[in-house]
Motif scaffolding. Structure first.
Motif, mmCIF file in Angstrom:
data_model
loop_
_atom_site.group_PDB
_atom_site.id
_atom_site.type_symbol
_atom_site.label_atom_id
_atom_site.label_comp_id
_atom_site.label_asym_id
_atom_site.label_seq_id
_atom_site.Cartn_x
_atom_site.Cartn_y
_atom_site.Cartn_z
ATOM 1 N N UNK A 9 57.422 30.154 -9.160
ATOM 2 C CA UNK A 9 57.664 29.093 -10.385
ATOM 3 C C UNK A 9 59.241 29.925 -10.898
ATOM 4 N N UNK A 10 59.235 31.365 -10.730
ATOM 5 C CA UNK A 10 60.362 32.077 -11.200
ATOM 6 C C UNK A 10 61.307 31.930 -10.444
ATOM 7 N N UNK A 12 64.553 30.488 -19.586
ATOM 8 C CA UNK A 12 63.503 30.058 -19.059
ATOM 9 C C UNK A 12 62.763 31.217 -18.228
ATOM 10 N N UNK A 13 63.673 31.956 -17.353
ATOM 11 C CA UNK A 13 63.383 32.827 -16.625
ATOM 12 C C UNK A 13 62.728 34.119 -17.686
ATOM 13 N N UNK A 14 63.318 34.419 -18.873
ATOM 14 C CA UNK A 14 62.797 35.373 -19.708
ATOM 15 C C UNK A 14 61.502 34.673 -20.324
ATOM 16 N N UNK A 52 63.727 43.509 -18.218
ATOM 17 C CA UNK A 52 63.074 42.756 -17.305
ATOM 18 C C UNK A 52 63.875 41.898 -16.377
ATOM 19 N N UNK A 53 64.746 41.201 -16.998
ATOM 20 C CA UNK A 53 65.798 40.158 -16.503
ATOM 21 C C UNK A 53 66.766 40.869 -15.584
ATOM 22 N N UNK A 111 58.049 37.142 -19.955
ATOM 23 C CA UNK A 111 57.237 37.504 -21.238
ATOM 24 C C UNK A 111 56.034 36.890 -21.111
ATOM 25 N N UNK A 112 55.783 35.760 -20.481
ATOM 26 C CA UNK A 112 54.295 35.344 -20.286
ATOM 27 C C UNK A 112 53.693 36.235 -19.084
ATOM 28 N N UNK A 113 54.381 36.637 -18.128
ATOM 29 C CA UNK A 113 53.663 37.338 -16.920
ATOM 30 C C UNK A 113 53.299 38.672 -17.564
#
Length: 176
Positions: free
Chosen positions: A16-17, A25-27, A51-52, A31-33
């Protein structure tokens, strides 16, 4: 030491990433992961910015699933450890030693102690990247994301007994 591959970033999540192109959307996926959705906006923004950048480094060097997952998880574990502990328990040198341990654990195949994810070309690149991007901002991250102690002092009379004021004392007569 267990491998951090797949701990936070699963293969499905990695796919997905990789498909996503928009930074916001990547962020959101990151954040979800890493379960960052419960944090306040400022802390969440700081962490996601880091993290980005880590993910961009992985993309720049064409890391596969295992390398990307391992590096992002190493950086997550490191950041959590560095911001959770009190100042006197951790400093930059201890943090760097811990990072080296995590990186080398994922660079040598010695099952079950360590698993080789990164090769000999990846290790110096990752080390240089972390030194210039994470440790350059170490104190700032610790302050912004760390635990703060607030001390409130309240002054009161000793044993709740009022002390006599200075006006009740009379000067001694001269010559005493």
């Amino acid at each position: 030491m267990n491998s951090l591959v797949g701990k936070h970033i699963t293969e499905q999540f990695y796919e997905q990433l990789e498909k996503e192109q928009r930074p916001d959307q990547i962020e959101n996926l990151l954040a979800s992961a890493f379960s960052l959705n419960g944090l306040d906006y400022k802390k969440r923004s700081i962490i996601l910015s880091n993290y980005s950048r880590h993910y961009a480094f992985c993309k720049t060097h064409a890391f596969d699933f295992a390398k990307t997952s391992a590096l992002l998880s190493i950086m997550h574990v490191l950041l959590e450890r560095d911001t959770r502990l009190h100042t006197d328990e951790i400093d930059m040198f201890r943090s760097c030693d811990y990072f080296e341990e995590l990186l080398l654990t994922h660079s040598v195949e010695r099952s079950p102690v360590s698993v080789k994810v990164f090769d000999e070309l990846d290790v110096p690149r990752i080390f240089d990247y972390v030194m210039t991007n994470y440790y350059q901002h170490f104190k700032l991250l610790r302050y912004a994301l760390g635990v703060h102690s607030r001390v409130f002092l309240q002054q009161s009379a000793r044993n709740d007994v009022e002390e006599p004021s200075a006006t009740t004392f009379y000067p001694l007569p001269a010559g005493h």
